[in-house]
Scaffold this active site. Structure first.
Site, mmCIF file in Angstrom:
data_model
loop_
_atom_site.group_PDB
_atom_site.id
_atom_site.type_symbol
_atom_site.label_atom_id
_atom_site.label_comp_id
_atom_site.label_asym_id
_atom_site.label_seq_id
_atom_site.Cartn_x
_atom_site.Cartn_y
_atom_site.Cartn_z
ATOM 1 N N HIS A 81 0.833 -1.215 0.000
ATOM 2 C CA HIS A 81 0.000 0.000 0.000
ATOM 3 C C HIS A 81 0.859 1.252 0.000
ATOM 4 C CE1 HIS A 81 0.284 0.722 4.474
ATOM 5 N NE2 HIS A 81 0.414 -0.589 4.513
ATOM 6 N N ASP A 90 -0.597 4.224 0.749
ATOM 7 C CA ASP A 90 -1.157 5.199 1.700
ATOM 8 C C ASP A 90 -0.450 5.065 3.044
ATOM 9 O OD1 ASP A 90 -2.459 2.685 2.243
ATOM 10 O OD2 ASP A 90 -4.009 3.742 3.378
ATOM 11 N N ASP A 96 6.101 1.370 6.944
ATOM 12 C CA ASP A 96 4.704 0.949 6.721
ATOM 13 C C ASP A 96 4.025 1.902 5.741
ATOM 14 O OD1 ASP A 96 2.163 -0.044 6.932
ATOM 15 O OD2 ASP A 96 1.849 0.531 9.009
ATOM 16 N N GLU A 132 -5.278 0.939 2.572
ATOM 17 C CA GLU A 132 -5.032 -0.112 3.560
ATOM 18 C C GLU A 132 -5.168 0.413 4.978
ATOM 19 O OE1 GLU A 132 -3.111 -3.000 6.176
ATOM 20 O OE2 GLU A 132 -2.632 -0.897 5.953
ATOM 21 N N GLU A 133 -4.664 1.611 5.201
ATOM 22 C CA GLU A 133 -4.669 2.155 6.562
ATOM 23 C C GLU A 133 -6.070 2.559 7.026
ATOM 24 O OE1 GLU A 133 -2.308 1.654 8.383
ATOM 25 O OE2 GLU A 133 -0.389 1.867 7.351
ATOM 26 N N ASP A 135 4.625 -6.225 4.398
ATOM 27 C CA ASP A 135 3.957 -5.193 5.190
ATOM 28 C C ASP A 135 3.891 -5.636 6.649
ATOM 29 O OD1 ASP A 135 2.643 -2.822 5.699
ATOM 30 O OD2 ASP A 135 0.674 -3.574 5.105
ATOM 31 N N HIS A 192 -24.418 23.900 33.657
ATOM 32 C CA HIS A 192 -23.621 24.367 34.796
ATOM 33 C C HIS A 192 -23.555 23.207 35.795
ATOM 34 C CE1 HIS A 192 -22.401 26.525 38.335
ATOM 35 N NE2 HIS A 192 -22.240 27.650 37.622
ATOM 36 N N THR A 216 -16.310 24.640 35.000
ATOM 37 C CA THR A 216 -17.267 23.786 35.696
ATOM 38 C C THR A 216 -18.439 23.511 34.779
ATOM 39 O OG1 THR A 216 -18.032 25.840 36.686
ATOM 40 C CG2 THR A 216 -16.675 24.407 38.061
ATOM 41 N N SER A 248 -3.057 -6.133 11.365
ATOM 42 C CA SER A 248 -4.043 -6.650 10.410
ATOM 43 C C SER A 248 -3.747 -6.178 8.990
ATOM 44 C CB SER A 248 -5.442 -6.141 10.780
ATOM 45 O OG SER A 248 -5.682 -6.294 12.160
ATOM 46 N N HIS A 260 2.885 4.013 12.636
ATOM 47 C CA HIS A 260 1.680 4.730 13.094
ATOM 48 C C HIS A 260 2.003 5.764 14.183
ATOM 49 C CE1 HIS A 260 -1.351 1.429 11.648
ATOM 50 N NE2 HIS A 260 -0.319 1.551 10.842
HETATM 51 N N1 BES Z 1 1.529 -2.900 8.201
HETATM 52 C C1 BES Z 1 0.369 -2.911 8.997
HETATM 53 C C2 BES Z 1 -0.069 -4.281 9.436
HETATM 54 C C3 BES Z 1 0.780 -4.876 10.510
HETATM 55 C C4 BES Z 1 0.984 -4.182 11.684
HETATM 56 C C5 BES Z 1 1.292 -6.109 10.347
HETATM 57 C C6 BES Z 1 1.747 -4.735 12.679
HETATM 58 C C7 BES Z 1 2.055 -6.658 11.336
HETATM 59 C C8 BES Z 1 2.296 -5.973 12.507
HETATM 60 C C9 BES Z 1 -0.774 -2.286 8.242
HETATM 61 O O1 BES Z 1 -0.427 -1.241 7.403
HETATM 62 C C10 BES Z 1 -1.756 -1.731 9.226
HETATM 63 O O2 BES Z 1 -1.423 -0.932 10.053
HETATM 64 N N2 BES Z 1 -2.977 -2.186 9.155
HETATM 65 C C11 BES Z 1 -4.038 -1.707 9.937
HETATM 66 C C12 BES Z 1 -5.271 -2.285 9.324
HETATM 67 C C13 BES Z 1 -6.563 -1.745 9.826
HETATM 68 C C14 BES Z 1 -6.689 -0.283 9.573
HETATM 69 C C15 BES Z 1 -7.697 -2.508 9.201
HETATM 70 C C16 BES Z 1 -3.900 -2.133 11.392
HETATM 71 O O3 BES Z 1 -3.412 -3.239 11.668
HETATM 72 O O4 BES Z 1 -4.254 -1.347 12.260
HETATM 73 ZN ZN ZN Z 2 1.098 -1.344 6.335
#
Ligand code: BES
Ligand code: ZN
Length: 460
Positions: A86, A88, A119, A153-154, A180, A213, A315, A399, A427
């Site tokens: 990916h 993105d 990533d 993908e993200e 990935d 309030h 408050t 994922s 991330h």
């Molecule tokens: N590269 C990651 C997936 C990943 C993360 C594999 C850690 C192995 C270890 C991928 O780009 C990603 O971050 N995927 C998202 C998918 C979600 C948004 C459906 C994730 O895992 O949060």
């Molecule tokens: Zn990725």
């Protein structure tokens, strides 16, 4: 292969310069303001594929961000590899925590820092550069190659299932190759055979019709932030288990073989906790840390907001409170079923003083890929040659939603050949790619294509 490896070595500086250009495009998929950058990034990938000698390159529209497709099919009778990745990236915020700007790739020591370095732009680029080296030195490839590099993908690959379904003929291949994921550790090349799935939810609570309030009204009605905190606190029990009824029903038990194999991996809980800056680890009792990360489902609060969060004191008894909650899933859980169980349970435990809405933001299914396939055996041999070390098998907690769909829709298995590291800040601020793994990855990717025909016993 000697020429190919020599070419990779001789061109390493240019490879890095080009990767820096790729990383300069802020292709953040979750932000509509970056739509132009996403488009520009897809065009950059397409142009780069053409420049390395891929003849059939297309930018293909989806209802969301475009998919870049490419194909080199001049090896009749040889296997076809579909390379998925990916272009993105995750948003770079919080910007102030980056040591150098996220879209100005910067080398410090042996690491290249930028959003997407690991990533997944850096890992996508590994394959482009391996193929360039092979085409430039030998004029040909040992296998047929197709690319599908997506831009969503993200954000859950929302439109990719439909795309793969509609383009099944175009994407026909013998196996999918994905880079990935991460290696187990520095200097420990790995083949990943399992990923978790995801069910991402949002809950919104409304109490009084407007902010009030807190002196005039406090004591007379339920504060939605308190209600939300009580709901969240009820989602785990004292043993770290998720309390949603039916949540664990479809969880596949770890086999004894897997548990024994994980115990043999070089792992140290104390060091892991120290690296993360926590005093103590937390999780479901009865499972080791690796088991909990790779093979057990989780529920995490990703964000929570409501009321006054500015400077100083105000408050107020707020009208609203919300939270984003995601669940990582393992085989054989289904994200749809788990989302429904979650929704039902939240509605049941929500106190009567507030109105609660639950929505599902996106989901993806967990995956287990076979480890005895010809593709995995070729990957094993390629990693050994590329890194000079025997790789190990591991699962991962993240994922990649499309992996299961490739099996379902195209009937082909995926080889997860990752070159990231678990601590590369994916991330997060200061994401980086360890450059020795970038170049080791390029060598491995070339070896993989070279080894594959023999392992597939097809035309080779
Ligand atoms: N590269 C990651 C997936 C990943 C993360 C594999 C850690 C192995 C270890 C991928 O780009 C990603 O971050 N995927 C998202 C998918 C979600 C948004 C459906 C994730 O895992 O949060
Ligand atoms: Zn990725």
């Amino acid at each position: 292969m000697k020429d190919v490896l020599g070419y990779i070595e001789n061109n390493s500086e240019r490879y890095l310069k080009e990767l820096t250009e790729f990383l300069a495009i802020p292709s953040v998929s979750n932000n509509p303001e970056n739509a132009g950058d996403i488009r520009r990034c897809a065009e950059w990938v397409a142009e780069h594929l053409r420049s390395i000698g891929i003849p059939d390159v297309r930018i293909m529209a989806t209802p969301g961000h475009p998919v870049v497709y490419g194909a080199w099919l001049d090896a009749p009778g040889k296997p076809t590899v579909l390379i998925y990745g990916h272009y993105d990236v995750q948003p770079p915020e919080p910007l102030e925590l980056w040591t150098s700007p996220p879209f100005e790739a910067t080398v410090r020591g042996e690491d290249l820092f930028a959003r997407g370095a690991s990533d997944d732009k850096g890992q996508v680029f590994i394959h482009l550069k391996a193929i360039e080296a092979m085409l430039r030195t030998t004029g040909t490839l040992p296998v047929n190659v197709k690319f599908i590099i997506e831009g969503e993908e993200e954000i859950g690959s929302e439109h990719l299932d439909e795309f793969v379904k509609a383009q099944a003929e175009l994407l026909k291949a013998d196996l999918v190759l994905v880079s990935d994921t991460s290696m187990f550790a520095r200097d420990v090349p790995s083949i990943c055979y399992g990923l978790r799935g995801l069910a991402y939810m949002q809950i919104d609570l409304v109490g009084p019709k407007s902010d009030l309030h807190s002196g005039s009204y406090g004591g007379s009605i339920l504060n939605p932030i308190q209600a939300l905190a009580e709901i969240i606190a009820k989602l785990h029990d004292g043993k770290g288990r998720i309390t949603i009824p039916g949540f664990y029903d479809d969880v596949r038990a770890l086999t004894k073989k897997e548990r024994d194999a994980y115990k043999k991996l070089p792992w140290n809980d104390r060091r892991y906790a120290k690296d993360l800056g926590v005093k103590q680890l937390y999780g479901e009792t009865g499972f080791t840390t690796l088991e909990r990360l790779w093979a057990r489902p989780t529920l995490e609060c990703n964000g929570i907001w409501g009321g006054y969060t500015g400077e100083g004191a105000k408050t107020v008894l707020p009208s609203k409170a919300s939270a984003k909650i995601s669940m990582r899933l393992v085989p054989d859980q289904s994200s749809k079923k788990v989302s429904a169980l979650f929704t039902k349970f939240i509605r049941k435990i929500a106190p009567p003083g507030v109105t609660v809405t639950v929505q599902s933001l996106h989901g993806g299914e967990p995956a287990i890929t076979p480890i005895d396939s010809p593709g995995v055996r070729a990957a094993y041999a390629a990693l050994e040659k590329g890194f000079g070390k025997k790789p190990l098998y591991q699962r991962e907690g993240g994922s990649i939603p499309i992996v299961v769909q490739f099996k379902k829709l195209l009937k082909i298995d995926t080889v997860l050949l990752g070159f990231g590291l678990p601590d590369e800040n994916a991330h997060a601020p200061d994401e980086f790619l360890h450059l020795p793994n970038f170049f080791g990855g390029i060598r491995t990717a070339a070896h993989f294509l070279n080894e594959l025909p023999a392992y597939m016993k097809k035309g080779g």
